[in-house]
Design a protein around this motif. Structure first.
Motif, PDB file in Angstrom:
ATOM      1  N   GLN A  39     -11.370   4.263   4.718  1.00  0.00           N
ATOM      2  CA  GLN A  39     -10.920   5.014   3.000  1.00  0.00           C
ATOM      3  C   GLN A  39     -12.427   5.140   2.960  1.00  0.00           C
ATOM      4  OE1 GLN A  39      -8.107   3.591   0.496  1.00  0.00           O
ATOM      5  NE2 GLN A  39      -7.821   5.685  -0.275  1.00  0.00           N
ATOM      6  N   ALA A  40     -13.027   6.373   2.347  1.00  0.00           N
ATOM      7  CA  ALA A  40     -14.259   7.303   2.267  1.00  0.00           C
ATOM      8  C   ALA A  40     -13.414   7.328   1.184  1.00  0.00           C
ATOM      9  CB  ALA A  40     -14.684   8.357   2.772  1.00  0.00           C
ATOM     10  N   PRO A  41     -14.637   7.481   0.331  1.00  0.00           N
ATOM     11  CA  PRO A  41     -14.039   8.442  -1.445  1.00  0.00           C
ATOM     12  C   PRO A  41     -12.999   9.509  -1.094  1.00  0.00           C
ATOM     13  CG  PRO A  41     -16.269   7.095  -1.469  1.00  0.00           C
ATOM     14  CD  PRO A  41     -15.649   8.213  -0.081  1.00  0.00           C
ATOM     15  N   GLY A  42     -12.142   9.646  -2.507  1.00  0.00           N
ATOM     16  CA  GLY A  42     -11.339  10.489  -2.363  1.00  0.00           C
ATOM     17  C   GLY A  42     -10.249  11.163  -1.097  1.00  0.00           C
ATOM     18  N   LYS A  43     -11.132  10.237  -0.242  1.00  0.00           N
ATOM     19  CA  LYS A  43      -9.690  10.427   0.948  1.00  0.00           C
ATOM     20  C   LYS A  43      -8.331   9.325   1.017  1.00  0.00           C
ATOM     21  CE  LYS A  43     -13.046  13.037   3.938  1.00  0.00           C
ATOM     22  NZ  LYS A  43     -13.921  13.012   5.044  1.00  0.00           N
ATOM     23  N   GLU A  44      -7.467   9.432   2.270  1.00  0.00           N
ATOM     24  CA  GLU A  44      -6.149   8.546   2.219  1.00  0.00           C
ATOM     25  C   GLU A  44      -6.826   7.228   3.149  1.00  0.00           C
ATOM     26  OE1 GLU A  44      -2.996  11.634   1.479  1.00  0.00           O
ATOM     27  OE2 GLU A  44      -2.711  10.217   3.704  1.00  0.00           O
ATOM     28  N   ARG A  45      -6.798   6.961   2.801  1.00  0.00           N
ATOM     29  CA  ARG A  45      -7.041   5.083   4.430  1.00  0.00           C
ATOM     30  C   ARG A  45      -6.466   5.963   5.839  1.00  0.00           C
ATOM     31  NH1 ARG A  45      -5.618  -0.628   2.887  1.00  0.00           N
ATOM     32  NH2 ARG A  45      -6.425   0.210   1.139  1.00  0.00           N
ATOM     33  N   GLU A  46      -7.614   5.704   6.650  1.00  0.00           N
ATOM     34  CA  GLU A  46      -6.905   6.289   8.276  1.00  0.00           C
ATOM     35  C   GLU A  46      -7.416   5.159   9.094  1.00  0.00           C
ATOM     36  OE1 GLU A  46      -9.609   9.304   9.487  1.00  0.00           O
ATOM     37  OE2 GLU A  46     -11.654   8.175   9.208  1.00  0.00           O
ATOM     38  N   PHE A  47      -7.009   4.842  10.797  1.00  0.00           N
ATOM     39  CA  PHE A  47      -7.108   4.356  11.094  1.00  0.00           C
ATOM     40  C   PHE A  47      -8.029   3.928  12.270  1.00  0.00           C
ATOM     41  CE2 PHE A  47      -5.922   2.063  14.806  1.00  0.00           C
ATOM     42  CZ  PHE A  47      -5.586   2.353  15.747  1.00  0.00           C
ATOM     43  N   ALA A  92     -17.515   4.669   4.914  1.00  0.00           N
ATOM     44  CA  ALA A  92     -16.341   4.212   3.577  1.00  0.00           C
ATOM     45  C   ALA A  92     -16.080   2.217   3.763  1.00  0.00           C
ATOM     46  CB  ALA A  92     -15.044   4.551   4.520  1.00  0.00           C
ATOM     47  N   VAL A  93     -15.095   2.746   2.925  1.00  0.00           N
ATOM     48  CA  VAL A  93     -15.093   0.937   2.658  1.00  0.00           C
ATOM     49  C   VAL A  93     -13.911   0.754   4.175  1.00  0.00           C
ATOM     50  CG1 VAL A  93     -13.221  -1.044   1.638  1.00  0.00           C
ATOM     51  CG2 VAL A  93     -15.183   0.684   0.420  1.00  0.00           C
ATOM     52  N   TYR A  94     -14.785  -0.578   4.920  1.00  0.00           N
ATOM     53  CA  TYR A  94     -13.553  -0.458   5.956  1.00  0.00           C
ATOM     54  C   TYR A  94     -12.478  -1.795   6.152  1.00  0.00           C
ATOM     55  CZ  TYR A  94     -16.119   2.501   9.240  1.00  0.00           C
ATOM     56  OH  TYR A  94     -16.200   3.633   9.766  1.00  0.00           O
ATOM     57  N   TYR A  95     -10.944  -1.736   6.165  1.00  0.00           N
ATOM     58  CA  TYR A  95     -10.267  -2.997   5.657  1.00  0.00           C
ATOM     59  C   TYR A  95      -9.770  -3.438   6.576  1.00  0.00           C
ATOM     60  CZ  TYR A  95     -10.215  -1.012   1.278  1.00  0.00           C
ATOM     61  OH  TYR A  95     -10.282  -0.503  -0.216  1.00  0.00           O
ATOM     62  N   CYS A  96      -9.430  -4.259   7.752  1.00  0.00           N
ATOM     63  CA  CYS A  96      -9.085  -5.862   8.426  1.00  0.00           C
ATOM     64  C   CYS A  96      -7.259  -5.982   7.743  1.00  0.00           C
ATOM     65  CB  CYS A  96      -9.373  -6.454   8.765  1.00  0.00           C
ATOM     66  SG  CYS A  96      -9.084  -7.737   9.422  1.00  0.00           S
ATOM     67  N   ALA A  97      -6.275  -5.584   8.788  1.00  0.00           N
ATOM     68  CA  ALA A  97      -5.208  -5.885   9.111  1.00  0.00           C
ATOM     69  C   ALA A  97      -4.463  -5.857   9.529  1.00  0.00           C
ATOM     70  CB  ALA A  97      -4.515  -4.416   8.812  1.00  0.00           C
ATOM     71  N   GLY A  98      -2.905  -6.687   9.482  1.00  0.00           N
ATOM     72  CA  GLY A  98      -2.386  -7.455  10.216  1.00  0.00           C
ATOM     73  C   GLY A  98      -0.856  -7.135  10.351  1.00  0.00           C
ATOM     74  N   ARG A  99      -0.872  -7.519  11.507  1.00  0.00           N
ATOM     75  CA  ARG A  99       0.990  -7.066  11.595  1.00  0.00           C
ATOM     76  C   ARG A  99       1.710  -8.580  11.577  1.00  0.00           C
ATOM     77  NH1 ARG A  99       2.883  -3.488  15.524  1.00  0.00           N
ATOM     78  NH2 ARG A  99       4.236  -2.753  14.369  1.00  0.00           N
ATOM     79  N   THR A 104      -0.266  -3.218  18.661  1.00  0.00           N
ATOM     80  CA  THR A 104      -0.332  -2.164  18.325  1.00  0.00           C
ATOM     81  C   THR A 104       0.123  -1.390  17.226  1.00  0.00           C
ATOM     82  OG1 THR A 104      -0.828  -0.959  20.261  1.00  0.00           O
ATOM     83  CG2 THR A 104      -2.606  -2.817  19.993  1.00  0.00           C
ATOM     84  N   SER A 105      -0.758  -0.677  15.679  1.00  0.00           N
ATOM     85  CA  SER A 105       0.178   0.326  14.885  1.00  0.00           C
ATOM     86  C   SER A 105      -0.923   0.813  14.863  1.00  0.00           C
ATOM     87  CB  SER A 105       1.466  -0.214  14.380  1.00  0.00           C
ATOM     88  OG  SER A 105       1.500   0.693  13.627  1.00  0.00           O
ATOM     89  N   ASN A 106      -0.613   2.860  14.641  1.00  0.00           N
ATOM     90  CA  ASN A 106      -1.916   3.015  14.138  1.00  0.00           C
ATOM     91  C   ASN A 106      -1.433   3.499  12.660  1.00  0.00           C
ATOM     92  OD1 ASN A 106      -0.109   4.638  14.665  1.00  0.00           O
ATOM     93  ND2 ASN A 106      -0.942   6.210  15.692  1.00  0.00           N
ATOM     94  N   ARG A 107      -0.353   3.363  12.387  1.00  0.00           N
ATOM     95  CA  ARG A 107      -0.337   3.193  10.819  1.00  0.00           C
ATOM     96  C   ARG A 107      -0.222   2.055  10.257  1.00  0.00           C
ATOM     97  NH1 ARG A 107       5.125   3.414   9.868  1.00  0.00           N
ATOM     98  NH2 ARG A 107       5.748   1.687  11.282  1.00  0.00           N
ATOM     99  N   ALA A 108      -1.016   2.810   8.819  1.00  0.00           N
ATOM    100  CA  ALA A 108      -0.588   1.054   7.368  1.00  0.00           C
ATOM    101  C   ALA A 108      -0.051   0.509   7.537  1.00  0.00           C
ATOM    102  CB  ALA A 108      -1.139   2.591   6.501  1.00  0.00           C
ATOM    103  N   GLY A 109       1.428   1.888   7.585  1.00  0.00           N
ATOM    104  CA  GLY A 109       2.647   0.919   6.614  1.00  0.00           C
ATOM    105  C   GLY A 109       2.953  -0.210   8.106  1.00  0.00           C
ATOM    106  N   GLY A 110       2.640  -0.212   8.727  1.00  0.00           N
ATOM    107  CA  GLY A 110       2.558  -0.919   9.947  1.00  0.00           C
ATOM    108  C   GLY A 110       2.505  -2.496   9.927  1.00  0.00           C
ATOM    109  N   TYR A 111       1.680  -3.089   9.601  1.00  0.00           N
ATOM    110  CA  TYR A 111       0.483  -3.781   8.727  1.00  0.00           C
ATOM    111  C   TYR A 111       1.553  -4.571   8.118  1.00  0.00           C
ATOM    112  CZ  TYR A 111      -2.231  -2.623  12.821  1.00  0.00           C
ATOM    113  OH  TYR A 111      -2.586  -2.406  13.812  1.00  0.00           O
ATOM    114  N   ASP A 112       1.323  -6.445   7.543  1.00  0.00           N
ATOM    115  CA  ASP A 112       2.007  -6.599   6.915  1.00  0.00           C
ATOM    116  C   ASP A 112       0.178  -7.367   5.935  1.00  0.00           C
ATOM    117  OD1 ASP A 112       3.986  -7.294   9.678  1.00  0.00           O
ATOM    118  OD2 ASP A 112       4.464  -6.652   7.376  1.00  0.00           O
TER     119      ASP A 112
END
Length: 124
Positions: A39-47, A92-99, A104-112
């Protein structure tokens, strides 16, 4: 409960490389799909990239394909993001995510589960 802790971010010049690491706690890591988002400043989180439970299946955003590589070491409960040929737009700020599931999933909503993020800054 799974906890994710990212490391490896920092300041790098254009064309340089960084390797991000994400250390996971919990017994379910080896059966979980994992991903990286940014996620870059002023932007949405992206895969950015994702990897399935065994590491054989990977998936990348078009913007990083050929430059970034996601991998995992289930023995160490760690997932990595090797970033080469970095560009200013990778800042950007880089985030790790787990399901909870193995794929795999390219949607942020697919991660818990989410880490707190690590800053990557590419200077020109």
């Amino acid at each position: 409960q799974v906890q994710l802790v990212e490391s490896g971010g920092g300041l790098v010049q254009v064309g340089g490389s960084l390797r991000l690491s994400c250390a996971a706690s919990g017994r379910t890591f080896s059966s979980s799909g994992m991903g990286w988002f940014r996620q870059a400043p002023g932007k949405e989180r992206e895969f950015v990239a994702a990897i399935n439970w065994g590491g054989a299946g990977t998936y990348y955003a078009d913007s990083v394909k050929g430059r970034f590589t996601i991998s995992r070491d289930n023995a160490k409960n760690t997932v990595y993001l090797q970033m080469n040929s970095l560009k200013p737009e990778d800042t950007a700020v880089y985030y790790c995510a787990g399901r909870s599931g193995p794929h795999t999933s390219n949607r942020a909503g697919g991660y818990d589960y989410w880490g707190q993020g690590t800053q990557v800054t590419v200077s020109s």
